[in-house]
Design a protein around this motif. Structure first.
Motif, short mmCIF file in Angstrom:
data_model
loop_
_atom_site.label_atom_id
_atom_site.label_comp_id
_atom_site.label_asym_id
_atom_site.label_seq_id
_atom_site.Cartn_x
_atom_site.Cartn_y
_atom_site.Cartn_z
N ASN A 32 0.85 -1.20 0.00
CA ASN A 32 0.00 0.00 0.00
C ASN A 32 0.89 1.25 0.00
OD1 ASN A 32 0.84 0.35 2.75
ND2 ASN A 32 -0.72 -1.17 3.33
N SER A 33 0.24 2.42 -0.02
CA SER A 33 0.96 3.70 -0.08
C SER A 33 1.75 3.97 1.19
CB SER A 33 -0.02 4.84 -0.35
OG SER A 33 -1.01 4.89 0.68
N ALA A 34 1.28 3.47 2.32
CA ALA A 34 1.98 3.69 3.59
C ALA A 34 3.35 3.02 3.56
CB ALA A 34 1.14 3.16 4.75
N ASP A 35 3.41 1.80 3.01
CA ASP A 35 4.70 1.11 2.91
C ASP A 35 5.65 1.86 1.98
OD1 ASP A 35 3.73 -0.85 4.60
OD2 ASP A 35 3.03 -2.12 2.95
N LEU A 53 5.59 5.03 1.33
CA LEU A 53 5.98 6.27 2.01
C LEU A 53 7.05 6.01 3.04
CD1 LEU A 53 5.42 9.29 2.28
CD2 LEU A 53 3.68 8.75 4.01
N MET A 54 6.96 4.90 3.75
CA MET A 54 7.96 4.54 4.75
C MET A 54 9.31 4.27 4.10
SD MET A 54 7.77 1.52 7.62
CE MET A 54 6.23 2.23 8.24
N SER A 79 10.32 5.50 1.22
CA SER A 79 10.81 6.80 0.74
C SER A 79 11.40 7.61 1.88
CB SER A 79 9.67 7.57 0.07
OG SER A 79 10.08 8.86 -0.30
N HIS A 80 10.76 7.55 3.03
CA HIS A 80 11.26 8.27 4.19
C HIS A 80 12.62 7.73 4.62
CE1 HIS A 80 11.10 10.60 7.86
NE2 HIS A 80 11.28 9.49 8.58
#
Length: 358
Positions: A76-79, A81-82, A84-85
């Motif tokens: 998902n997008s949360a993974d 984003l993590m 990328s962070h």
């Protein structure tokens, strides 16, 4: 012609006030080559310390990321984003010392030249600066000629250094085509550091000359005409005519205040027309008589006139009057050496008053 004549008339070195005013307005001597030298030194520090260890750590982190890429969960997008962070943090840790070194180098080049100050007028737009004539004179004037010479010097020296370095490492560059690719970054870094070191040495010489030139040119632009020096001196010290007038007014006020105190005097010692000293004695307030007024010639006559009008005794004693006038100050007690002589006069005055009262 008027501007040239004005420059020719500015033969006097700038005063401390002129220099201080220029600095407060943000007009300070600045070498444009100093920031370049600071950035080159910063690049040497980065290449010698930050790049080597930083690249190794970044490569290690990226290699680890590639090794485990198959097991990354990006459902998902949360993974995403993590991930990328996490990558941003690693790249930021690599770039942080580089940015810090360059920033400190740039600030140091400015602070070491002049004391930092905030001058809003320097960023205020001025339409008077939009002048083709002044711009043309800046380009083809002394400053423009110096900038042209610096540009030629930098181009020629940097070209010579690059040529010398490539000739020295010509065989290494040719053999690089047959070398393990993992060794190329180290070789490129070493050649780059040598290039930057050579350019730094030349730039140090250029900055030294540029600083001397900029300060000399700055002081030359601050030169003053003889009239400007005189006007500034008058401004600092005050106009002699105005100061003389102020002293005259101060003397008049002091004289009027002194004359107004004569009616409260106990007695006046005169000589007989050249000197007069008015004394007031009040044993409860002062242990010795106080001089309330003193004067010579016309002022002495005025003191006598006021004393006689107010029935104040006038005692003529030439030697004592002259000595009191020379040794005493208004609103101060008489010196001890006059105690005896003045005490005898006061006793005489009091005794005469008592006889008159009887």
């Amino acid at each position: 012609m008027s501007e040239e004549a004005d420059k020719d008339s500015k033969t006097e070195e700038p005063t401390e006030k002129k220099i201080q005013d220029a600095i407060e307005k943000g007009n300070t001597p600045v070498s444009k080559e100093a920031p370049v030298l600071a950035m080159l030194i910063g690049a040497l520090l980065i290449g010698g310390f930050a790049i080597t260890s930083g690249v190794r750590q970044l490569v290690s982190d990226m290699a680890h990321l590639l090794d485990v890429s198959g097991g990354l969960d990006l459902g998902n997008s949360a993974d995403a984003l993590m991930l990328s962070h996490s990558l941003s943090i690693k790249v930021g840790l690599f770039l942080a010392p580089i940015i810090a070194i360059l920033s400190v180098s740039g600030l140091a080049s400015a602070f070491l030249q002049n004391k930092p100050s905030i001058v809003p007028n320097r960023i205020k737009p001025e339409l008077s600066k939009l002048s083709l004539k002044k711009g043309w004179s800046r380009i083809f004037g002394a400053q423009g000629f110096v900038e042209f010479l610096k540009a030629v010097f930098k181009f020629s020296t940097v070209s010579a250094i690059v040529y010398a370095q490539f000739r020295a490492h010509e065989s290494d560059l040719i053999n690089a085509m047959f070398t393990d690719p993992s060794a190329l970054p180290e070789m490129i870094l070493q050649i780059s550091l040598r290039l930057i070191s050579g350019v730094c040495i030349v730039t140090i010489l250029l900055v030294t000359v540029d600083i001397l030139w900029s300060r000399s040119h700055w002081r030359k632009n601050l030169r003053m005409t003889k009239q400007e020096v005189k006007d500034e001196h008058k401004q600092m010290e005050g106009d002699p005519i105005v100061k003389a007038r102020q002293r005259s007014l101060a003397r008049d006020r002091a004289r009027n205040r002194m004359m107004s105190a004569v009616p409260q005097a106990t007695l006046v010692v005169a000589n007989p027309t050249h000197f007069a000293v008015a004394l007031r004695y009040d044993g409860e307030k002062n242990p010795a008589p106080v001089v309330v007024a003193k004067g010579q010639d016309l002022i002495a006559l005025k003191i006598r006139e006021i004393a006689e009008t107010n029935d104040i005794p006038v005692i003529e004693d030439r030697q004592l009057a002259r000595s009191l006038y020379a040794a005493t100050e208004v609103e101060r007690m008489i010196p001890p050496e006059f105690y005896r002589a003045v005490a005898e006069i006061i006793c005489f005055v009091y005794s005469r008053k008592s006889k008159t009262a009887v």
